[in-house]
Write a protein that holds these residues in place. Structure first.
Motif, PDB file in Angstrom:
ATOM      1  N   SER A   1       0.838  -1.210   0.000  1.00 35.44           N
ATOM      2  CA  SER A   1       0.000   0.000   0.000  1.00 35.44           C
ATOM      3  C   SER A   1       0.869   1.253   0.000  1.00 35.44           C
ATOM      4  O   SER A   1       0.584   2.220  -0.727  1.00 35.44           O
ATOM      5  CB  SER A   1      -0.931   0.008   1.213  1.00 35.44           C
ATOM      6  OG  SER A   1      -1.850  -1.048   1.117  1.00 35.44           O
ATOM      7  N   ALA A   2       1.939   1.251   0.775  1.00 37.55           N
ATOM      8  CA  ALA A   2       2.870   2.386   0.780  1.00 37.55           C
ATOM      9  C   ALA A   2       3.569   2.515  -0.569  1.00 37.55           C
ATOM     10  O   ALA A   2       3.773   3.619  -1.081  1.00 37.55           O
ATOM     11  CB  ALA A   2       3.887   2.224   1.901  1.00 37.55           C
ATOM     12  N   MET A   3       3.923   1.384  -1.164  1.00 37.02           N
ATOM     13  CA  MET A   3       4.560   1.385  -2.481  1.00 37.02           C
ATOM     14  C   MET A   3       3.627   1.985  -3.525  1.00 37.02           C
ATOM     15  O   MET A   3       4.048   2.784  -4.365  1.00 37.02           O
ATOM     16  CB  MET A   3       4.938  -0.041  -2.883  1.00 37.02           C
ATOM     17  CG  MET A   3       5.554  -0.158  -4.263  1.00 37.02           C
ATOM     18  SD  MET A   3       5.377  -1.801  -4.972  1.00 37.02           S
ATOM     19  CE  MET A   3       3.624  -1.835  -5.362  1.00 37.02           C
ATOM     20  N   VAL A   4       2.346   1.633  -3.483  1.00 36.74           N
ATOM     21  CA  VAL A   4       1.369   2.170  -4.430  1.00 36.74           C
ATOM     22  C   VAL A   4       1.318   3.689  -4.333  1.00 36.74           C
ATOM     23  O   VAL A   4       1.351   4.395  -5.345  1.00 36.74           O
ATOM     24  CB  VAL A   4      -0.035   1.553  -4.195  1.00 36.74           C
ATOM     25  CG1 VAL A   4      -1.115   2.330  -4.921  1.00 36.74           C
ATOM     26  CG2 VAL A   4      -0.049   0.092  -4.614  1.00 36.74           C
TER      27      VAL A   4
ATOM     28  N   VAL B   1       9.165  -3.339 -10.703  1.00 37.73           N
ATOM     29  CA  VAL B   1      10.153  -4.313 -10.247  1.00 37.73           C
ATOM     30  C   VAL B   1      10.565  -3.943  -8.824  1.00 37.73           C
ATOM     31  O   VAL B   1      11.013  -2.819  -8.576  1.00 37.73           O
ATOM     32  CB  VAL B   1      11.394  -4.343 -11.166  1.00 37.73           C
ATOM     33  CG1 VAL B   1      12.411  -5.355 -10.662  1.00 37.73           C
ATOM     34  CG2 VAL B   1      10.995  -4.642 -12.609  1.00 37.73           C
ATOM     35  N   LEU B   2      10.381  -4.874  -7.911  1.00 37.99           N
ATOM     36  CA  LEU B   2      10.801  -4.686  -6.521  1.00 37.99           C
ATOM     37  C   LEU B   2      11.977  -5.593  -6.219  1.00 37.99           C
ATOM     38  O   LEU B   2      11.975  -6.766  -6.585  1.00 37.99           O
ATOM     39  CB  LEU B   2       9.676  -5.064  -5.550  1.00 37.99           C
ATOM     40  CG  LEU B   2       8.429  -4.226  -5.494  1.00 37.99           C
ATOM     41  CD1 LEU B   2       7.502  -4.785  -4.411  1.00 37.99           C
ATOM     42  CD2 LEU B   2       8.748  -2.789  -5.214  1.00 37.99           C
ATOM     43  N   GLN B   3      12.975  -5.047  -5.542  1.00 41.13           N
ATOM     44  CA  GLN B   3      14.064  -5.865  -5.010  1.00 41.13           C
ATOM     45  C   GLN B   3      13.696  -6.202  -3.575  1.00 41.13           C
ATOM     46  O   GLN B   3      13.425  -5.300  -2.775  1.00 41.13           O
ATOM     47  CB  GLN B   3      15.386  -5.120  -5.040  1.00 41.13           C
ATOM     48  CG  GLN B   3      15.989  -5.012  -6.401  1.00 41.13           C
ATOM     49  CD  GLN B   3      17.373  -4.399  -6.355  1.00 41.13           C
ATOM     50  OE1 GLN B   3      17.655  -3.528  -5.551  1.00 41.13           O
ATOM     51  NE2 GLN B   3      18.234  -4.856  -7.244  1.00 41.13           N
TER      52      GLN B   3
ATOM     53  N   ARG C   1       1.978  -5.215 -13.842  1.00 39.57           N
ATOM     54  CA  ARG C   1       2.582  -6.502 -13.516  1.00 39.57           C
ATOM     55  C   ARG C   1       3.652  -6.270 -12.453  1.00 39.57           C
ATOM     56  O   ARG C   1       4.426  -5.324 -12.558  1.00 39.57           O
ATOM     57  CB  ARG C   1       3.184  -7.085 -14.795  1.00 39.57           C
ATOM     58  CG  ARG C   1       3.645  -8.503 -14.680  1.00 39.57           C
ATOM     59  CD  ARG C   1       4.058  -9.079 -16.044  1.00 39.57           C
ATOM     60  NE  ARG C   1       5.384  -8.608 -16.426  1.00 39.57           N
ATOM     61  CZ  ARG C   1       5.656  -7.754 -17.394  1.00 39.57           C
ATOM     62  NH1 ARG C   1       4.685  -7.224 -18.113  1.00 39.57           N
ATOM     63  NH2 ARG C   1       6.885  -7.396 -17.672  1.00 39.57           N
ATOM     64  N   LEU C   2       3.686  -7.121 -11.456  1.00 41.57           N
ATOM     65  CA  LEU C   2       4.695  -7.045 -10.403  1.00 41.57           C
ATOM     66  C   LEU C   2       5.768  -8.080 -10.673  1.00 41.57           C
ATOM     67  O   LEU C   2       5.470  -9.250 -10.923  1.00 41.57           O
ATOM     68  CB  LEU C   2       4.069  -7.298  -9.038  1.00 41.57           C
ATOM     69  CG  LEU C   2       5.031  -7.342  -7.848  1.00 41.57           C
ATOM     70  CD1 LEU C   2       5.645  -5.967  -7.609  1.00 41.57           C
ATOM     71  CD2 LEU C   2       4.316  -7.837  -6.607  1.00 41.57           C
ATOM     72  N   GLU C   3       7.024  -7.638 -10.624  1.00 42.39           N
ATOM     73  CA  GLU C   3       8.152  -8.553 -10.769  1.00 42.39           C
ATOM     74  C   GLU C   3       9.035  -8.399  -9.535  1.00 42.39           C
ATOM     75  O   GLU C   3       9.343  -7.276  -9.131  1.00 42.39           O
ATOM     76  CB  GLU C   3       8.943  -8.185 -12.028  1.00 42.39           C
ATOM     77  CG  GLU C   3      10.060  -9.125 -12.369  1.00 42.39           C
ATOM     78  CD  GLU C   3      10.724  -8.734 -13.678  1.00 42.39           C
ATOM     79  OE1 GLU C   3      11.949  -8.491 -13.654  1.00 42.39           O
ATOM     80  OE2 GLU C   3      10.030  -8.660 -14.712  1.00 42.39           O
TER      81      GLU C   3
ATOM     82  N   VAL D   1      13.177  -2.440  -2.128  1.00 37.44           N
ATOM     83  CA  VAL D   1      13.360  -1.249  -2.946  1.00 37.44           C
ATOM     84  C   VAL D   1      12.532  -1.334  -4.221  1.00 37.44           C
ATOM     85  O   VAL D   1      12.477  -2.381  -4.857  1.00 37.44           O
ATOM     86  CB  VAL D   1      14.871  -1.119  -3.335  1.00 37.44           C
ATOM     87  CG1 VAL D   1      15.104   0.060  -4.254  1.00 37.44           C
ATOM     88  CG2 VAL D   1      15.730  -1.028  -2.106  1.00 37.44           C
ATOM     89  N   ILE D   2      11.932  -0.210  -4.598  1.00 35.20           N
ATOM     90  CA  ILE D   2      11.327  -0.107  -5.923  1.00 35.20           C
ATOM     91  C   ILE D   2      12.479   0.122  -6.887  1.00 35.20           C
ATOM     92  O   ILE D   2      13.065   1.196  -6.925  1.00 35.20           O
ATOM     93  CB  ILE D   2      10.324   1.070  -6.006  1.00 35.20           C
ATOM     94  CG1 ILE D   2       9.203   0.900  -4.993  1.00 35.20           C
ATOM     95  CG2 ILE D   2       9.764   1.167  -7.439  1.00 35.20           C
ATOM     96  CD1 ILE D   2       8.326   2.126  -4.819  1.00 35.20           C
ATOM     97  N   LYS D   3      12.827  -0.899  -7.633  1.00 37.56           N
ATOM     98  CA  LYS D   3      13.973  -0.819  -8.541  1.00 37.56           C
ATOM     99  C   LYS D   3      13.605  -0.174  -9.869  1.00 37.56           C
ATOM    100  O   LYS D   3      14.389   0.587 -10.435  1.00 37.56           O
ATOM    101  CB  LYS D   3      14.530  -2.211  -8.802  1.00 37.56           C
ATOM    102  CG  LYS D   3      15.707  -2.222  -9.759  1.00 37.56           C
ATOM    103  CD  LYS D   3      16.180  -3.611 -10.091  1.00 37.56           C
ATOM    104  CE  LYS D   3      17.292  -3.541 -11.107  1.00 37.56           C
ATOM    105  NZ  LYS D   3      17.641  -4.875 -11.578  1.00 37.56           N
ATOM    106  N   GLU D   4      12.420  -0.470 -10.368  1.00 35.90           N
ATOM    107  CA  GLU D   4      12.065  -0.016 -11.709  1.00 35.90           C
ATOM    108  C   GLU D   4      10.562   0.200 -11.830  1.00 35.90           C
ATOM    109  O   GLU D   4       9.778  -0.570 -11.285  1.00 35.90           O
ATOM    110  CB  GLU D   4      12.509  -1.093 -12.707  1.00 35.90           C
ATOM    111  CG  GLU D   4      12.273  -0.793 -14.151  1.00 35.90           C
ATOM    112  CD  GLU D   4      12.738  -1.939 -15.031  1.00 35.90           C
ATOM    113  OE1 GLU D   4      12.129  -2.123 -16.095  1.00 35.90           O
ATOM    114  OE2 GLU D   4      13.697  -2.658 -14.657  1.00 35.90           O
ATOM    115  N   ILE D   5      10.207   1.260 -12.527  1.00 36.52           N
ATOM    116  CA  ILE D   5       8.820   1.525 -12.878  1.00 36.52           C
ATOM    117  C   ILE D   5       8.807   1.675 -14.395  1.00 36.52           C
ATOM    118  O   ILE D   5       9.410   2.582 -14.939  1.00 36.52           O
ATOM    119  CB  ILE D   5       8.286   2.819 -12.218  1.00 36.52           C
ATOM    120  CG1 ILE D   5       8.375   2.723 -10.706  1.00 36.52           C
ATOM    121  CG2 ILE D   5       6.860   3.104 -12.682  1.00 36.52           C
ATOM    122  CD1 ILE D   5       8.107   4.025  -9.986  1.00 36.52           C
ATOM    123  N   GLU D   6       8.145   0.735 -15.066  1.00 35.21           N
ATOM    124  CA  GLU D   6       8.097   0.752 -16.525  1.00 35.21           C
ATOM    125  C   GLU D   6       6.755   1.279 -16.970  1.00 35.21           C
ATOM    126  O   GLU D   6       5.717   0.705 -16.647  1.00 35.21           O
ATOM    127  CB  GLU D   6       8.332  -0.656 -17.055  1.00 35.21           C
ATOM    128  CG  GLU D   6       8.459  -0.759 -18.546  1.00 35.21           C
ATOM    129  CD  GLU D   6       8.718  -2.183 -18.977  1.00 35.21           C
ATOM    130  OE1 GLU D   6       7.876  -2.736 -19.700  1.00 35.21           O
ATOM    131  OE2 GLU D   6       9.766  -2.742 -18.574  1.00 35.21           O
TER     132      GLU D   6
END
Length: 113
Positions: free
Chosen positions: A8-11, A30-32, A61-63, A106-111
């Protein structure tokens, strides 16, 4: 299960970034996730649909990328995968460890576009 709170915080964070970057759509996140972070990857995956339901991210999509939990023994200096060795130095048996990696979430990537 604190994974839903994490997501929820990530969103909220990603929605702010998307607004700032003027993204119309996000396709993949992409989350690490470190092995020592306390977050359970399978729980993150199962909670993800509920966390993004009726949000800007609903169709994304979540990776997950798992970061190994590498530690150094404070007694002998050995470096090893702490999770694979049950948080015990394989060289000397000590449990006095310092985490070198694997605590990340960590949020590594937002595509998106």
């Amino acid at each position: 299960m604190h994974e839903l709170g994490i997501l929820s915080a990530m969103v909220k964070t990603i929605e702010v970034v998307a607004r700032e970057e003027k993204l119309q759509r996000i396709e993949k996140i992409v989350l690490q996730v470190g092995e020592l972070s306390g977050a359970v990857p399978s729980y993150l995956e199962s909670c993800y649909p509920a966390a993004v339901y009726k949000t800007f991210l609903q169709d994304t999509r979540l990776e997950l990328e798992i970061v190994p939990g590498i530690a150094r023994c404070n007694q002998c200096g050995e470096e090893f995968n702490a999770v694979a060795c049950d948080l015990q130095c394989p060289a000397c048996g000590s449990r006095a460890l310092t985490a070198l990696s694997g605590r990340e979430l960590v949020i590594k990537e937002i595509e998106g576009c």
